[in-house]
Design an enzyme around this catalytic site. Structure first.
Site, PDB file in Angstrom:
ATOM      1  N   GLU A 226      32.876  34.636  53.788  1.00 10.93           N
ATOM      2  CA  GLU A 226      33.629  35.582  54.611  1.00 10.93           C
ATOM      3  C   GLU A 226      32.680  36.230  55.611  1.00 10.93           C
ATOM      4  O   GLU A 226      32.981  36.357  56.787  1.00 10.93           O
ATOM      5  CB  GLU A 226      34.311  36.647  53.741  1.00 10.93           C
ATOM      6  N   ARG A 304      38.374  48.300  47.208  1.00  7.57           N
ATOM      7  CA  ARG A 304      39.400  47.573  46.456  1.00  7.57           C
ATOM      8  C   ARG A 304      39.252  47.824  44.947  1.00  7.57           C
ATOM      9  O   ARG A 304      40.235  47.795  44.205  1.00  7.57           O
ATOM     10  CB  ARG A 304      39.395  46.083  46.784  1.00  7.57           C
ATOM     11  N   THR A 434      42.433  45.722  52.897  1.00  6.51           N
ATOM     12  CA  THR A 434      42.508  47.162  52.652  1.00  6.51           C
ATOM     13  C   THR A 434      42.182  47.939  53.934  1.00  6.51           C
ATOM     14  O   THR A 434      42.592  49.075  54.085  1.00  6.51           O
ATOM     15  CB  THR A 434      41.537  47.569  51.536  1.00  6.51           C
ATOM     16  N   GLU A 706      44.023  35.003  45.304  1.00  2.64           N
ATOM     17  CA  GLU A 706      43.122  35.741  44.420  1.00  2.64           C
ATOM     18  C   GLU A 706      43.730  36.201  43.094  1.00  2.64           C
ATOM     19  O   GLU A 706      43.049  36.189  42.071  1.00  2.64           O
ATOM     20  CB  GLU A 706      42.564  36.975  45.157  1.00  2.64           C
TER      21      GLU A 706
HETATM   22  N1  MTE Z   1      40.939  28.089  46.706  1.00  2.00           N
HETATM   23  C1  MTE Z   1      40.075  27.090  47.001  1.00  2.00           C
HETATM   24  N2  MTE Z   1      40.369  25.845  46.610  1.00  2.00           N
HETATM   25  N3  MTE Z   1      38.908  27.332  47.670  1.00  2.00           N
HETATM   26  C2  MTE Z   1      38.559  28.606  48.064  1.00  2.00           C
HETATM   27  O1  MTE Z   1      37.508  28.803  48.669  1.00  2.00           O
HETATM   28  N4  MTE Z   1      39.184  30.990  48.094  1.00  2.00           N
HETATM   29  C3  MTE Z   1      39.945  32.039  47.421  1.00  2.00           C
HETATM   30  C4  MTE Z   1      41.415  31.660  47.328  1.00  2.00           C
HETATM   31  N5  MTE Z   1      41.556  30.335  46.808  1.00  2.00           N
HETATM   32  C5  MTE Z   1      39.454  29.685  47.747  1.00  2.00           C
HETATM   33  C6  MTE Z   1      40.660  29.359  47.089  1.00  2.00           C
HETATM   34  C7  MTE Z   1      39.845  33.334  48.086  1.00  2.00           C
HETATM   35  S1  MTE Z   1      38.522  34.319  47.760  1.00  2.00           S
HETATM   36  C8  MTE Z   1      40.797  33.785  48.939  1.00  2.00           C
HETATM   37  S2  MTE Z   1      40.720  35.298  49.657  1.00  2.00           S
HETATM   38  C9  MTE Z   1      41.947  32.947  49.290  1.00  2.00           C
HETATM   39  O2  MTE Z   1      41.941  31.674  48.639  1.00  2.00           O
HETATM   40  C10 MTE Z   1      41.931  32.732  50.798  1.00  2.00           C
HETATM   41  O3  MTE Z   1      42.966  31.935  51.228  1.00  2.00           O
HETATM   42  P1  MTE Z   1      44.465  32.491  51.418  1.00  2.00           P
HETATM   43  O4  MTE Z   1      44.338  33.789  52.127  1.00  2.00           O
HETATM   44  O5  MTE Z   1      45.092  31.429  52.218  1.00  2.00           O
HETATM   45  O6  MTE Z   1      45.030  32.642  50.050  1.00  2.00           O
HETATM   46  N1  HPA Z   2      39.911  41.636  51.070  1.00  2.95           N
HETATM   47  C1  HPA Z   2      39.112  40.629  51.416  1.00  2.95           C
HETATM   48  N2  HPA Z   2      38.287  40.682  52.412  1.00  2.95           N
HETATM   49  C2  HPA Z   2      38.231  41.809  53.106  1.00  2.95           C
HETATM   50  C3  HPA Z   2      39.026  42.890  52.790  1.00  2.95           C
HETATM   51  C4  HPA Z   2      39.921  42.802  51.722  1.00  2.95           C
HETATM   52  O1  HPA Z   2      40.664  43.726  51.392  1.00  2.95           O
HETATM   53  N3  HPA Z   2      38.734  43.872  53.651  1.00  2.95           N
HETATM   54  C5  HPA Z   2      37.776  43.371  54.453  1.00  2.95           C
HETATM   55  N4  HPA Z   2      37.468  42.125  54.132  1.00  2.95           N
HETATM   56 MO1  MOS Z   3      38.508  36.236  49.417  1.00  2.00          MO
HETATM   57  S1  MOS Z   3      37.161  37.259  48.284  1.00  2.00           S
HETATM   58  O1  MOS Z   3      39.152  37.706  50.140  1.00  2.00           O
HETATM   59  O2  MOS Z   3      37.507  35.562  50.595  1.00  2.00           O
END
Ligand code: MTE
Ligand code: HPA
Ligand code: MOS
Length: 749
Positions: A226, A304, A434, A706
């Site tokens: 990120e 968070r 957040t 998540e």
């Molecule tokens: N799933 C896979 N296969 N690979 C990833 O890197 N990241 C996770 C989750 N699932 C991840 C994953 C995290 S930390 C987040 S925030 C979300 O996917 C991000 O994608 P989304 O916002 O589309 O759910």
């Molecule tokens: N979640 C994940 N990533 C972030 C957030 C959050 O709430 N705020 C800033 N980066």
């Molecule tokens: Mo997920 S920890 O918000 O990349």
């Protein structure tokens, strides 16, 4: 619909950073990092390394044309160390060579003279010494100080969780090459293309429009990319900019493990008060977050933790305080759950402690305190569409908690060397960044004249199935076959100013922007169809590629209509913009409505502990999850399984070890164990909670990335219950991960 990427993945044709064909003249970068966690740099000598054959140049902070600064939230993190190093693994120099091998050989010849300084690795020690990255923050509801006197029972304790290595299969990396007019193009394995663009612009001292960032997909991010992809992308960009050559860096696993931050370890204190009916009357917690040597995303992660400190329970009197503690570990960062799991582990520990002391099952306390509709979170949001109780009840109905417990008890009555344990884990996770201003996204849609569709969004595919969901959204709005839709790479010149793909909100934010873009084009083509059919735009619909007039089939279909639109000069491209409505948060009061909605669920976890060896197996995890109206079952089930296993890895076997000098000892896959096929639950059963979903979720399909990680927390407490069955007076510690060594200590020491 099938995942659009699966065929590419299983045939090895999907393109990751290291699969991009390299251009002639490509050079290879390799960071040289500090062999100390805290020291003055007295002398850095790169002369021998620079003289090696194949070495083109060795860069340090002195070569940076702009600012030596990569801090995202707070500018407290240099790209390269100047006078001091703050963590073991901090980049000091960058070797540029004609091959990776030459760079690796050269790195061995760099010498550094250091004057060692005191090292802090423990967040409580950091707090005691006033080493805080931001001032502490407190969320408060009711009046806990007053409430303690109304409690029949009050318990206190301490709960610790360790860090976690992201272990994305694709390590960090980037590939940059110079383009015209002093510009640069970078392929980066990042969740945050704009963060990379902005950081590079700052370090090079150029405008953001000179930096184009392109992302095809990641072999996993899990939060680790990120913010922390920016450093490596900036390094190759710097080298490419200075040398006018393509420069690549794909990190080696051990370099990546040593130099990057991880999930934040937390050390926390709790105090919980219950009335005689086991209602939680008051809850206090103090969280010490081990932020590492720089802010990175720690202040946001800490926030968070506070948001999720009471998990899915309503507690009328709450006071939770978090400290963002500066230590000499690599800056810790986002990791699936983003501080939420750390907060939730503490209240589950508090409940487990109360249950033990009162001789009741934790389940009794959990069940009685689930959030009712309309109750208030400590941060002022009123809980609406609360699915905490429905998920719990459906899980109980489907999996029969009493019956399961009886089976466990029957097994434990006979078994001498093996004991079973059961635990229930309810979850509640807020969806939205957040930080309210981050909740927006854009998408760019082109309908080509042959009826095919090209889509770009600000979202990054990292294995979570985003591309598939985006194809589904566009195909659904136009009512065309998904094979007509192609998802393009994520590129800062096509979709600008993006928030990172994170917070589980990527599909919601980018999908809603995409819907808006597609709908705008749809309006225009319907208008054209109404002219062709001598009808009204409102009478036109498209159904499975057929153009309908007042519900009747016509001679027109999607392809013919698009062709006609093009020759009539109808605009067939659109950029959609979406910003989440309704959300707000006032940090001066720590109150507001930060989340678009919450995701709920309940898991029942069963384990068997081998009480001779301290080893354990997870027999089953059965859960009811609040998917909303699922738009892709396979993708969402994949997210539940992956999240759950990642969560139980954090709780059981993944053990990050730094020595007291701040050196990472668990620095390879031989010393850091993640769940493998043998350690996943023998049974995983996933039931969907039937609901209408939520209007702020994309096509009412709730975010799923998540939340499921937190089901894994239940495994810790199931193991603890098995230990209690073997030794009722075992001392209960809340100190994850519950490694077999720790289990043995609980059983016998
Ligand atoms: N799933 C896979 N296969 N690979 C990833 O890197 N990241 C996770 C989750 N699932 C991840 C994953 C995290 S930390 C987040 S925030 C979300 O996917 C991000 O994608 P989304 O916002 O589309 O759910
Ligand atoms: N979640 C994940 N990533 C972030 C957030 C959050 O709430 N705020 C800033 N980066
Ligand atoms: Mo997920 S920890 O918000 O990349």
């Amino acid at each position: 619909m099938k995942n659009v990427d699966s065929a590419g993945h299983v045939t090895g044709r999907s393109i990751y950073l290291d699969d991009i064909p390299v251009m002639q003249g490509t050079l290879y970068a390799l960071p040289y990092d500090a062999p100390s966690a805290h020291a003055h740099i007295k002398k850095l000598d790169v002369s021998e390394a620079a003289a090696m054959p194949g070495v083109i140049r060795i860069l340090t902070y002195k070569d940076i044309p702009g600012e030596n600064q990569i801090g995202g939230i707070i500018p407290d993190e240099p790209l390269f160390a100047e006078k001091e190093v703050h963590f073991w693994g901090m980049p000091v120099a960058l070797i540029i060579a004609t091959s990776e091998d030459a760079a690796i050989q050269a790195r061995k010849l760099i010498t550094i003279e250091l004057e060692e300084l005191p090292v802090i690795t423990d967040p409580r020690e950091a707090r005691a010494k006033g080493e805080l990255i931001i001032p502490p923050r407190t969320f408060k509801l009711g009046d806990p100080k007053q409430a303690w006197s109304n409690c029949a029972h009050v318990f206190e304790g301490r709960a610790d969780t360790n860090g976690q290595e992201h272990l994305y299969i694709e390590t960090q990396g980037a590939y940059a090459y110079p383009t015209e007019h002093g510009s640069i193009r970078i392929s980066s394995s990042t969740q945050g293309p704009t963060a990379v663009q902005k950081t590079i612009a700052k370090v090079l001292g150029v405008a953001m429009h000179k930096v184009e960032v392109d992302v095809t997909r990641l072999g996993g991010g899990f939060g680790g990319k990120e913010d922390q992809a920016s450093a490596w992308a900036t390094m190759v960009a710097l080298a490419s900019y200075l040398l006018k050559k393509p420069v690549k860096l794909a990190m080696h696993r051990m370099d990546d493990m040593r130099m990057t931050g991880k999930r934040h370890p937390y050390s926390s204190d709790f105090k919980i008060g219950l009335d005689k009916d086991l209602k939680i009357v008051a809850y206090e917690a103090t969280f010490h977050q081990n932020a590492g040597a720089a802010a990175d995303l720690s202040p946001a992660v800490m926030e968070r933790t506070l948001f999720h400190a009471t998990n899915s329970y309503f507690v009328p009197n709450v006071e939770v305080t978090a400290y963002c503690c500066r230590t000499h570990l690599p800056p810790n960062t986002a990791f699936r759950g983003f501080g939420g799991p750390q907060g939730m582990f503490v209240i589950e520990s508090a409940i487990a402690e109360a249950a033990r002391a009162l001789g009741v099952s934790a389940r009794e306390i959990q069940r009685r305190n689930l959030m009712p509709e309309g109750s208030e979170f400590s941060y002022g949001q009123i809980a609406e569409h609360v699915n905490a109780t429905p998920a719990w009840e459906l899980a109980d109905k489907t999996f029969d908690f009493d019956k399961q417990q009886k089976e466990v008890d029957a097994f434990n009555a006979i078994g001498e060397t093996h004991k079973k344990g059961m635990a229930i884990m309810p979850i509640c996770f807020g969806i939205s960044f957040t930080n309210t201003p981050m909740n927006h996204a854009r998408a760019l849609v082109h309908v080509y004249q042959d009826g095919s569709v090209g889509v770009s969004t600000g979202g990054v595919e990292m294995g979570q199935g985003l591309n598939t969901k985006m194809v589904q959204v566009a195909a659904a709005v136009f009512s065309i076959d998904p094979s007509r839709v192609k998802l393009e790479s994520t590129n800062t010149t096509r979709v600008a100013n993006t928030s990172p793909s994170a917070a589980s909100a990527t599909a919601d934010l980018n999908g809603k922007a995409l819907e808006i873009g597609c709908n705008a084009i749809l309006e225009r083509i319907k208008e054209k169809a109404s002219r062709i059919l001598k009808s009204k735009p409102e009478a036109i619909t498209i159904e499975n590629e057929a153009v309908m007039n007042n519900g009747q089939a016509t001679d027109l279909d999607w392809k013919k209509l698009i062709h006609a639109c093009h020759w009539d000069r109808v605009h067939l491209s659109e950029s959609g913009h979406y910003a989440t409505p309704e959300i707000h948060f006032d940090k001066s009061k720590e109150k507001g409505h930060p989340f678009a909605y919450h995701v709920y669920g309940t898991a029942v976890v069963m384990v068997t502990v081998d009480c001779i060896r301290g080893t354990y197996v997870v027999d089953a995890v059965k859960l009811v999850h609040d998917f909303g109206k699922r738009m892709n079952d396979a993708v969402d089930i994949g997210q539940i399984e992956g999240g759950l296993v990642q969560g139980l890895g954090w709780m059981t076997m993944e053990e990050i070890v730094y020595n007291d000098k701040g050196k990472l000892l668990s620095n390879a896959l031989s010393t850091y164990k993640v769940p493998d096929i043998h350690s996943v639950p023998k049974e995983i059963t996933i039931e969907a909670l039937p609901t209408d979903g939520h209007p702020l979720a994309i096509r009412r399909s709730k975010a799923v990335g998540e939340p499921p990680l937190m089901y894994g927390i239940g495994v810790y407490f199931a193991i603890q219950n098995a230990i209690k069955a073997f030794r009722p007076d075992a001392r209960m510690v809340f100190d994850a991960p519950y490694t077999p060594e720790k289990v043995l200590m609980s059983l016998y020491a």
